[in-house]
Design a protein around this motif. Structure first.
Motif, short mmCIF file in Angstrom:
data_model
loop_
_atom_site.label_atom_id
_atom_site.label_comp_id
_atom_site.label_asym_id
_atom_site.label_seq_id
_atom_site.Cartn_x
_atom_site.Cartn_y
_atom_site.Cartn_z
N TYR A 48 0.80 -1.21 0.00
CA TYR A 48 0.00 0.00 0.00
C TYR A 48 0.83 1.26 0.00
O TYR A 48 0.31 2.35 -0.03
CB TYR A 48 -0.95 0.00 1.20
CG TYR A 48 -1.87 -1.18 1.16
CD1 TYR A 48 -2.82 -1.30 0.17
CD2 TYR A 48 -1.75 -2.21 2.08
CE1 TYR A 48 -3.65 -2.40 0.09
CE2 TYR A 48 -2.58 -3.31 2.01
CZ TYR A 48 -3.52 -3.40 1.02
OH TYR A 48 -4.33 -4.48 0.94
N SER A 83 -4.96 5.43 4.69
CA SER A 83 -6.28 4.82 4.66
C SER A 83 -6.20 3.34 4.27
O SER A 83 -6.89 2.50 4.85
CB SER A 83 -7.21 5.55 3.69
OG SER A 83 -7.42 6.86 4.14
N GLU A 84 -5.37 3.04 3.30
CA GLU A 84 -5.22 1.65 2.88
C GLU A 84 -4.49 0.83 3.93
O GLU A 84 -4.83 -0.33 4.16
CB GLU A 84 -4.50 1.59 1.53
CG GLU A 84 -5.33 2.15 0.39
CD GLU A 84 -4.59 2.18 -0.93
OE1 GLU A 84 -3.37 1.91 -0.94
OE2 GLU A 84 -5.23 2.48 -1.94
N PHE A 92 0.76 12.14 5.37
CA PHE A 92 -0.56 12.38 4.81
C PHE A 92 -1.59 12.31 5.93
O PHE A 92 -1.94 11.23 6.39
CB PHE A 92 -0.92 11.31 3.76
CG PHE A 92 0.06 11.22 2.63
CD1 PHE A 92 0.02 12.12 1.59
CD2 PHE A 92 1.02 10.23 2.61
CE1 PHE A 92 0.92 12.03 0.54
CE2 PHE A 92 1.93 10.12 1.57
CZ PHE A 92 1.87 11.03 0.54
N ALA A 98 3.30 6.81 7.83
CA ALA A 98 2.55 7.37 6.72
C ALA A 98 1.63 8.50 7.16
O ALA A 98 1.43 9.47 6.43
CB ALA A 98 1.73 6.27 6.03
N ASN A 156 2.49 4.43 1.04
CA ASN A 156 2.34 5.38 2.15
C ASN A 156 0.91 5.90 2.31
O ASN A 156 0.72 6.95 2.89
CB ASN A 156 3.29 6.56 1.95
CG ASN A 156 4.74 6.15 2.14
OD1 ASN A 156 5.03 5.20 2.86
ND2 ASN A 156 5.63 6.86 1.50
N ASN A 157 -0.08 5.19 1.83
CA ASN A 157 -1.46 5.63 1.95
C ASN A 157 -2.03 5.18 3.29
O ASN A 157 -2.32 4.00 3.48
CB ASN A 157 -2.29 5.08 0.79
CG ASN A 157 -3.69 5.63 0.78
OD1 ASN A 157 -4.23 6.03 1.80
ND2 ASN A 157 -4.29 5.64 -0.39
#
Length: 80
Positions: free
Chosen positions: A4, A9-10, A57, A53, A6-7
């Motif tokens: 995934y 939410s994922e 973000f 991450a 550096n997202n």
């Protein structure tokens, strides 16, 4: 490290899945089984990745609160 990137939410979704796998394994094979420990270690890695991450973000506060509430609701059930 994980697919995934550096997202946050994922990564958070993957944390939820891995946590459910660990709890299911602990309930069926025991808290000290090799498989449960493996899931726990993988979960630790995911949580570390999420923390890294989330610094890059920002994740909406509500999503983090929801995940935390789920963790609190599951935790007492595992310890009983």
């Amino acid at each position: 490290m994980y697919k995934y990137g550096n997202n946050p939410s994922e990564i958070l979704d993957e944390i939820k899945t891995k946590r459910a796998m660990m709890i299911n394994c602990a309930n069926t094979k025991g808290f000290t089984s090799e498989e449960t420990i493996k899931y726990s270690q993988e979960l630790d890695i995911l949580i570390n990745e999420y923390q890294k991450a989330s610094k890059q973000f920002p994740v909406p506060n509500e999503e983090v609160k929801f995940a935390f509430k789920q963790m609190i609701m599951i935790y007492p059930k595992v310890c009983v």
